[in-house]
Write a protein that holds these residues in place. Structure first.
Motif, PDB file in Angstrom:
ATOM      1  N   GLY A  63       0.793  -1.217   0.000  1.00 33.40           N
ATOM      2  CA  GLY A  63       0.000   0.000   0.000  1.00 33.40           C
ATOM      3  C   GLY A  63       0.824   1.265   0.000  1.00 33.40           C
ATOM      4  N   GLY A  64       0.147   2.341  -0.358  1.00 27.55           N
ATOM      5  CA  GLY A  64       0.746   3.665  -0.352  1.00 27.55           C
ATOM      6  C   GLY A  64      -0.260   4.671  -0.860  1.00 27.55           C
ATOM      7  N   ALA A  65      -0.137   5.938  -0.398  1.00 24.70           N
ATOM      8  CA  ALA A  65      -1.016   7.036  -0.824  1.00 24.70           C
ATOM      9  C   ALA A  65      -2.493   6.727  -0.556  1.00 24.70           C
ATOM     10  CB  ALA A  65      -0.806   7.344  -2.304  1.00 24.70           C
ATOM     11  N   GLY A  66      -2.759   5.969   0.508  1.00 22.83           N
ATOM     12  CA  GLY A  66      -4.135   5.688   0.888  1.00 22.83           C
ATOM     13  C   GLY A  66      -4.781   4.530   0.164  1.00 22.83           C
ATOM     14  N   PHE A  67      -4.093   3.914  -0.812  1.00 24.66           N
ATOM     15  CA  PHE A  67      -4.639   2.775  -1.548  1.00 24.66           C
ATOM     16  C   PHE A  67      -3.719   1.573  -1.387  1.00 24.66           C
ATOM     17  CE2 PHE A  67      -6.381   6.523  -3.551  1.00 24.66           C
ATOM     18  CZ  PHE A  67      -7.728   6.182  -3.709  1.00 24.66           C
ATOM     19  N   ASP A  99      -7.873 -20.544  -5.225  1.00 20.73           N
ATOM     20  CA  ASP A  99      -8.403 -19.239  -5.613  1.00 20.73           C
ATOM     21  C   ASP A  99      -7.353 -18.152  -5.457  1.00 20.73           C
ATOM     22  OD1 ASP A  99     -10.721 -20.563  -6.039  1.00 20.73           O
ATOM     23  OD2 ASP A  99     -11.853 -19.624  -4.413  1.00 20.73           O
ATOM     24  N   LEU A 100      -7.291 -17.275  -6.450  1.00 19.16           N
ATOM     25  CA  LEU A 100      -6.330 -16.173  -6.473  1.00 19.16           C
ATOM     26  C   LEU A 100      -7.076 -14.851  -6.641  1.00 19.16           C
ATOM     27  CD1 LEU A 100      -3.357 -15.178  -6.607  1.00 19.16           C
ATOM     28  CD2 LEU A 100      -3.463 -15.565  -9.079  1.00 19.16           C
ATOM     29  N   PRO A 101      -7.525 -14.205  -5.537  1.00 16.17           N
ATOM     30  CA  PRO A 101      -8.100 -12.868  -5.639  1.00 16.17           C
ATOM     31  C   PRO A 101      -6.993 -11.819  -5.801  1.00 16.17           C
ATOM     32  CG  PRO A 101      -8.883 -14.043  -3.672  1.00 16.17           C
ATOM     33  CD  PRO A 101      -7.689 -14.772  -4.194  1.00 16.17           C
ATOM     34  N   LEU A 102      -7.256 -10.837  -6.654  1.00 16.92           N
ATOM     35  CA  LEU A 102      -6.324  -9.718  -6.886  1.00 16.92           C
ATOM     36  C   LEU A 102      -7.097  -8.437  -6.612  1.00 16.92           C
ATOM     37  CD1 LEU A 102      -4.792 -11.057 -10.210  1.00 16.92           C
ATOM     38  CD2 LEU A 102      -3.755 -11.174  -7.936  1.00 16.92           C
ATOM     39  N   LEU A 103      -6.972  -7.923  -5.390  1.00 16.27           N
ATOM     40  CA  LEU A 103      -7.853  -6.868  -4.900  1.00 16.27           C
ATOM     41  C   LEU A 103      -7.192  -5.499  -4.887  1.00 16.27           C
ATOM     42  CD1 LEU A 103      -9.226  -8.836  -1.832  1.00 16.27           C
ATOM     43  CD2 LEU A 103     -10.253  -8.676  -4.102  1.00 16.27           C
ATOM     44  N   LEU A 104      -7.966  -4.492  -5.226  1.00 18.87           N
ATOM     45  CA  LEU A 104      -7.588  -3.100  -5.025  1.00 18.87           C
ATOM     46  C   LEU A 104      -8.502  -2.528  -3.959  1.00 18.87           C
ATOM     47  CD1 LEU A 104      -7.125  -1.852  -8.703  1.00 18.87           C
ATOM     48  CD2 LEU A 104      -5.327  -2.393  -7.048  1.00 18.87           C
ATOM     49  N   GLY A 105      -7.944  -1.711  -3.060  1.00 21.56           N
ATOM     50  CA  GLY A 105      -8.772  -1.200  -1.987  1.00 21.56           C
ATOM     51  C   GLY A 105      -8.229   0.065  -1.374  1.00 21.56           C
ATOM     52  N   THR A 106      -9.004   0.580  -0.459  1.00 21.50           N
ATOM     53  CA  THR A 106      -8.598   1.749   0.316  1.00 21.50           C
ATOM     54  C   THR A 106      -8.941   1.514   1.777  1.00 21.50           C
ATOM     55  OG1 THR A 106      -8.770   4.163   0.511  1.00 21.50           O
ATOM     56  CG2 THR A 106     -10.793   2.965  -0.007  1.00 21.50           C
ATOM     57  N   ARG A 107      -8.161   2.128   2.638  1.00 26.13           N
ATOM     58  CA  ARG A 107      -8.313   1.965   4.087  1.00 26.13           C
ATOM     59  C   ARG A 107      -8.828   3.274   4.659  1.00 26.13           C
ATOM     60  NH1 ARG A 107      -4.796   1.946   8.777  1.00 26.13           N
ATOM     61  NH2 ARG A 107      -5.114   0.086  10.059  1.00 26.13           N
ATOM     62  N   ILE A 108      -9.888   3.204   5.443  1.00 26.86           N
ATOM     63  CA  ILE A 108     -10.530   4.393   5.988  1.00 26.86           C
ATOM     64  C   ILE A 108     -10.310   4.402   7.488  1.00 26.86           C
ATOM     65  CG2 ILE A 108     -12.694   5.658   6.209  1.00 26.86           C
ATOM     66  CD1 ILE A 108     -13.650   3.940   3.764  1.00 26.86           C
ATOM     67  N   GLY A 109      -9.484   5.310   7.954  1.00 23.77           N
ATOM     68  CA  GLY A 109      -9.191   5.395   9.374  1.00 23.77           C
ATOM     69  C   GLY A 109      -7.703   5.546   9.610  1.00 23.77           C
ATOM     70  N   LEU A 110      -7.345   5.933  10.823  1.00 25.34           N
ATOM     71  CA  LEU A 110      -5.952   6.149  11.186  1.00 25.34           C
ATOM     72  C   LEU A 110      -5.568   5.220  12.327  1.00 25.34           C
ATOM     73  CD1 LEU A 110      -5.886  10.056  11.148  1.00 25.34           C
ATOM     74  CD2 LEU A 110      -5.034   8.516   9.382  1.00 25.34           C
ATOM     75  N   GLY A 111      -4.282   4.871  12.360  1.00 24.62           N
ATOM     76  CA  GLY A 111      -3.806   4.063  13.465  1.00 24.62           C
ATOM     77  C   GLY A 111      -4.141   2.591  13.297  1.00 24.62           C
ATOM     78  N   PRO A 112      -4.229   1.867  14.412  1.00 24.82           N
ATOM     79  CA  PRO A 112      -4.383   0.406  14.362  1.00 24.82           C
ATOM     80  C   PRO A 112      -5.805  -0.068  14.070  1.00 24.82           C
ATOM     81  CG  PRO A 112      -4.297   1.132  16.624  1.00 24.82           C
ATOM     82  CD  PRO A 112      -4.039   2.359  15.789  1.00 24.82           C
ATOM     83  N   ILE A 113      -6.783   0.837  14.051  1.00 27.75           N
ATOM     84  CA  ILE A 113      -8.168   0.452  13.785  1.00 27.75           C
ATOM     85  C   ILE A 113      -8.663   1.206  12.563  1.00 27.75           C
ATOM     86  CG2 ILE A 113     -10.525   0.381  14.681  1.00 27.75           C
ATOM     87  CD1 ILE A 113      -9.371   0.257  17.481  1.00 27.75           C
ATOM     88  N   ALA A 114      -9.133   0.464  11.554  1.00 21.95           N
ATOM     89  CA  ALA A 114      -9.592   1.101  10.324  1.00 21.95           C
ATOM     90  C   ALA A 114     -10.527   0.170   9.572  1.00 21.95           C
ATOM     91  CB  ALA A 114      -8.412   1.487   9.432  1.00 21.95           C
ATOM     92  N   ALA A 115     -11.368   0.751   8.722  1.00 19.64           N
ATOM     93  CA  ALA A 115     -12.240  -0.015   7.832  1.00 19.64           C
ATOM     94  C   ALA A 115     -11.624  -0.050   6.445  1.00 19.64           C
ATOM     95  CB  ALA A 115     -13.630   0.624   7.782  1.00 19.64           C
ATOM     96  N   ARG A 116     -12.021  -1.049   5.662  1.00 23.28           N
ATOM     97  CA  ARG A 116     -11.510  -1.209   4.306  1.00 23.28           C
ATOM     98  C   ARG A 116     -12.643  -1.458   3.322  1.00 23.28           C
ATOM     99  NH1 ARG A 116      -9.813  -5.796   4.233  1.00 23.28           N
ATOM    100  NH2 ARG A 116      -9.751  -6.356   6.432  1.00 23.28           N
ATOM    101  N   ILE A 117     -12.431  -1.027   2.071  1.00 21.10           N
ATOM    102  CA  ILE A 117     -13.289  -1.383   0.943  1.00 21.10           C
ATOM    103  C   ILE A 117     -12.376  -1.966  -0.123  1.00 21.10           C
ATOM    104  CG2 ILE A 117     -14.887  -0.537  -0.818  1.00 21.10           C
ATOM    105  CD1 ILE A 117     -15.538   1.795   1.051  1.00 21.10           C
ATOM    106  N   GLN A 118     -12.748  -3.140  -0.685  1.00 21.79           N
ATOM    107  CA  GLN A 118     -11.894  -3.814  -1.657  1.00 21.79           C
ATOM    108  C   GLN A 118     -12.734  -4.401  -2.779  1.00 21.79           C
ATOM    109  OE1 GLN A 118     -10.138  -6.488   1.284  1.00 21.79           O
ATOM    110  NE2 GLN A 118      -8.148  -5.539   0.956  1.00 21.79           N
ATOM    111  N   VAL A 119     -12.147  -4.458  -3.979  1.00 20.06           N
ATOM    112  CA  VAL A 119     -12.813  -5.055  -5.127  1.00 20.06           C
ATOM    113  C   VAL A 119     -11.749  -5.587  -6.083  1.00 20.06           C
ATOM    114  CG1 VAL A 119     -12.918  -2.889  -6.435  1.00 20.06           C
ATOM    115  CG2 VAL A 119     -14.598  -4.702  -6.886  1.00 20.06           C
ATOM    116  N   GLY A 120     -12.085  -6.636  -6.826  1.00 16.55           N
ATOM    117  CA  GLY A 120     -11.131  -7.154  -7.799  1.00 16.55           C
ATOM    118  C   GLY A 120     -11.547  -8.500  -8.351  1.00 16.55           C
TER     119      GLY A 120
END
Length: 199
Positions: A63-67, A99-120
């Motif tokens: 990851g980097g730049a929020g993605f 199975d081989l998922p290849l996901l793109l996502g973003t992480r919403i939140g700071l620190g050790p607790i955060a939510a994610r949205i992923q698709v691929g």
């Protein structure tokens, strides 16, 4: 003065955490979970209902730049139950895939607790054919040849809590399991997974 120092400390820690989200990172972990599979056909010759299966494997996250990009590799047991509408015969289908998922996502939140949205996309490779869905469907009148792989699209949400990972996803089959274009068969499934970040 104390309030000013406290405010500066909070601001510095917030900026440090935010900048850490922007810098490139690498994670590796393990994951297991349950899936609920159903078989869909284009001409409704089967009336399918879901059964519970499993998945177990590895995941990585770059990851980097929020993605982030998250490839995963799982051994997945997919099970489904269906009634053949022409004969009312009931078949239970069990097979295993890699199975081989290849996901793109973003992480919403700071620190050790955060939510994610992923698709691929997900590429599935069949790793058993003996006494599987292919033999059992053949016994009830379907003579089409079956493929060794299938492609699906998955998407979902997740949460990171310290080193723990939890995911809820829906996987929609895009390609048919059979080479017979007249009777396509696709697997759709929901998955619930729990993971652990090793590093």
């Amino acid at each position: 003065m104390k309030k000013t120092l406290l405010s500066i400390c909070i601001l510095i820690s917030t900026l440090a955490t935010a900048s850490a989200q922007l810098l490139p990172t690498f994670q590796l972990g393990i994951k297991g979970g349950l899936n609920f599979s159903s078989l869909k056909t284009n001409d409704n010759w089967l009336d399918g209902s879901s059964r519970t299966g499993y998945q177990a494997g590895l995941w990585a996250r770059i990851g980097g730049a929020g993605f982030h990009f998250q490839p995963e590799l799982y051994v997945t047991g997919k099970n489904a139950k269906a009634t053949v509408n022409e004969t009312d015969a009931e078949v239970k289908m069990d097979f295993t895939s890699l199975d081989l998922p290849l996901l793109l996502g973003t992480r919403i939140g700071l620190g050790p607790i955060a939510a994610r949205i992923q698709v691929g996309p997900v590429i599935s490779f069949l790793i058993d054919k003996d006494n599987s869905v292919f033999d059992r469907l053949g016994q009830v009148g379907n003579t089409g040849a079956y493929k060794d792989q299938a492609i699906a699209l998955t998407g979902g949400v997740g949460v990171d809590i310290m080193r723990l990972r939890a995911d809820l996803r829906y996987e929609h089959g895009l390609s048919s399991l059979t080479k017979d274009g007249a009777r396509s068969q696709k697997i759709n499934l929901w998955t619930i997974g729990i993971g652990y970040r090793l590093f």
